[in-house]
Design a protein around this motif. Structure first.
Motif, mmCIF file in Angstrom:
data_model
loop_
_atom_site.group_PDB
_atom_site.id
_atom_site.type_symbol
_atom_site.label_atom_id
_atom_site.label_comp_id
_atom_site.label_asym_id
_atom_site.label_seq_id
_atom_site.Cartn_x
_atom_site.Cartn_y
_atom_site.Cartn_z
ATOM 1 N N ALA A 192 0.862 -1.072 0.084
ATOM 2 C CA ALA A 192 -0.143 -0.137 -0.037
ATOM 3 C C ALA A 192 0.913 1.468 0.042
ATOM 4 O O ALA A 192 0.477 2.479 -0.437
ATOM 5 N N TRP A 193 2.068 1.260 0.557
ATOM 6 C CA TRP A 193 3.094 2.212 0.479
ATOM 7 C C TRP A 193 3.941 2.430 -0.829
ATOM 8 O O TRP A 193 4.943 3.249 -0.696
ATOM 9 N N LEU A 194 3.844 1.501 -1.564
ATOM 10 C CA LEU A 194 4.684 1.481 -2.632
ATOM 11 C C LEU A 194 4.069 2.027 -3.897
ATOM 12 O O LEU A 194 3.078 1.725 -4.493
ATOM 13 N N SER A 195 4.470 3.360 -4.477
ATOM 14 C CA SER A 195 4.100 3.980 -5.462
ATOM 15 C C SER A 195 4.423 3.291 -6.992
ATOM 16 O O SER A 195 5.220 2.702 -6.941
ATOM 17 N N GLU A 196 3.455 3.671 -7.807
ATOM 18 C CA GLU A 196 3.606 3.265 -9.244
ATOM 19 C C GLU A 196 4.931 3.628 -9.727
ATOM 20 O O GLU A 196 5.183 5.163 -9.505
ATOM 21 N N THR A 197 5.889 3.185 -10.636
ATOM 22 C CA THR A 197 6.836 3.755 -11.249
ATOM 23 C C THR A 197 6.668 3.480 -12.745
ATOM 24 O O THR A 197 7.590 4.469 -13.292
ATOM 25 N N LEU A 198 5.752 3.152 -13.296
ATOM 26 C CA LEU A 198 5.501 3.258 -14.634
ATOM 27 C C LEU A 198 4.481 4.299 -15.286
ATOM 28 O O LEU A 198 3.391 3.812 -15.027
ATOM 29 N N ALA A 199 5.045 5.360 -15.733
ATOM 30 C CA ALA A 199 4.046 6.474 -15.913
ATOM 31 C C ALA A 199 2.958 5.582 -17.020
ATOM 32 O O ALA A 199 3.439 5.093 -17.757
ATOM 33 N N PRO A 200 1.553 6.403 -16.922
ATOM 34 C CA PRO A 200 0.982 6.178 -18.039
ATOM 35 C C PRO A 200 1.380 6.190 -19.547
ATOM 36 O O PRO A 200 0.965 5.500 -20.249
ATOM 37 N N GLU A 201 1.846 7.359 -19.642
ATOM 38 C CA GLU A 201 2.398 7.605 -20.979
ATOM 39 C C GLU A 201 3.644 6.641 -21.565
ATOM 40 O O GLU A 201 3.958 6.569 -22.875
#
Length: 404
Positions: A192-201
């Motif tokens: 839950a505290w890990l952010s996404e690293t792959l941007a949508p673009e």
């Protein structure tokens, strides 16, 4: 850090704060450790499981690696399509279900089935941890970060056999898999505290079905496959030791099960030490040169072990020393080969990481099956498998390609 799927973290090499870096690397290190933990923690219990369930216990490793290999080829394109976090959450749920299934089983067939299911979730950890490193860091810095992850994840193969050995002193092997279910649940919460690293673009826009054509493209990329096969062949040898050493140490040399973990842990200390050194080496030498030297050292160590076993000299202590040298080189080979391979295809890092992981860990299927069919409770089968495939790793990395 944000817990929303749309929040994408962007961490250039020089701008990662100490607090963010430590938190990020701790979670990624734990994810990388899932494969080692899932296999290593019950190694001391394998001889006892074989006696109780009347079957080839090596097949529990085979089943796990089959599931691990196949699932990665599916999760890789999915992660390139939808991002890294969603597959991680689903993977942890599958891992917990599989662990509960193993803990509840009373036959070798049942355990093998649930080990396959367990692997469907476990594979998301190391595969997506590697892809997230590639999302965030450049080639050289990526190799340094992967070396850092190896140091962090080394806790699992050190603690796993030690913990498993102590558990079977007071309980049985079922308790080991119940513990894995608890660990998987805690890992699910931490995501839950890990952010996404792959941007949508940067995500793959093509249809999901067409994404699988990336594997054909990767298999045709000579430079990518050279580095991938280098680490794959090395891991065939590594899994020969992981799967075969309980029988060799406990049954052949008479080491007590609760002490097996200490002998196993010594090798991991070598991996940690060399991984730490490799963080500096990758800035002074090319990844190609590091791979050539480290794979040659591993091959020479296994050649010496092959001679010693055939001549029946040195006994357990010489074997321990030579395997220590072999395993220590993992601190260079795994990080450098993975970083070099992913750098060849940065635009499809998720699929590339999936293929690397599928071949790397699926390679253990070869060694576990060879041990199941040719093993005779002596060190020789384990030794010739390690020698053969370590030499293959040292040879394949010398294939000439255009280096970046």
């Amino acid at each position: 850090m944000s817990n929303t799927a749309e929040q994408v973290v962007s961490l250039p090499d020089e701008s990662v704060t100490a607090k963010t870096s430590i938190w990020l690397m701790s979670i990624l290190g734990a994810l990388m450790a899932f494969t080692s933990l899932s296999t290593d923690i019950y190694l001391p219990a394998m001889p006892g499981m074989a006696r109780e369930l009347h079957g080839n216990v090596e097949l529990t490793v085979t089943g796990f690696l089959i599931g691990f290999m196949i699932a990665q080829l599916i999760w890789g394109p999915i992660s390139d399509h939808v991002g890294r976090r969603i597959p991680l959450f689903i993977g942890m749920v599958l891992f917990v279900i599989g662990s509960i299934g193993c803990a509840s089983s009373h036959s070798m067939t049942g355990i093998v089935f649930w080990r396959v299911f367990q692997a469907l979730g476990a594979c998301t950890g190391p595969m997506l941890a590697r892809a997230m490193i590639r999302d965030l860091f450049s080639r050289t810095e990526g190799a340094r970060m992967l070396s850092t992850l190896v140091i962090i994840m080394a806790i699992a193969p050190i603690a796993g056999p030690l913990l498993g050995g102590q558990i079977i002193r007071f309980s049985d092997w079922h308790s080991i898999f119940w513990l894995l279910a608890i660990i998987g649940s805690l890992m699910f919460i931490s995501l839950a505290w890990l952010s996404e690293t792959l941007a949508p673009e940067k995500r793959t826009k093509a249809s999901f079905q067409s994404v699988f054509t990336n594997y054909t493209r990767l298999l045709k990329n000579v430079a990518f496959m050279k580095y991938t096969l280098c680490v794959t062949l090395y891991y065939v040898a590594a899994y020969a030791f992981i799967t075969g050493s309980p029988a060799v140490y406990i049954s052949y040399f008479g080491v007590e099960a609760q002490y097996y973990g200490w002998l196993f842990a010594v090798n991991i200390l070598g991996v940690v030490a060399i991984s730490f050194v490799n963080r500096t080496l990758v800035r002074r030498f090319s990844l190609q040169r590091l791979l050539r030297v480290s794979s040659l050292i591993s091959a020479l160590a296994m050649l010496a072990m092959g001679i010693a076993v055939r001549m029946d000299v040195g006994g357990l202590y010489l074997m321990l020393g030579l395997i220590f040298i072999f395993f220590s080189m993992n601190g260079v080979i795994a990080a450098s080969a993975t970083a070099a391979a992913l750098d060849e295809v940065p635009e499809i890092a998720g699929s590339a990481s999936a293929l690397i992981g599928s071949l790397q860990y699926g390679s253990g299927i070869i060694s576990s099956l060879l041990l199941a069919f040719f093993g005779n409770q002596t060190p020789w089968t384990m030794t010739w498998i390690m020698l053969l495939f370590t030499c293959g790793s040292a040879l394949v990395v010398r294939i000439k390609t255009i280096e970046k």
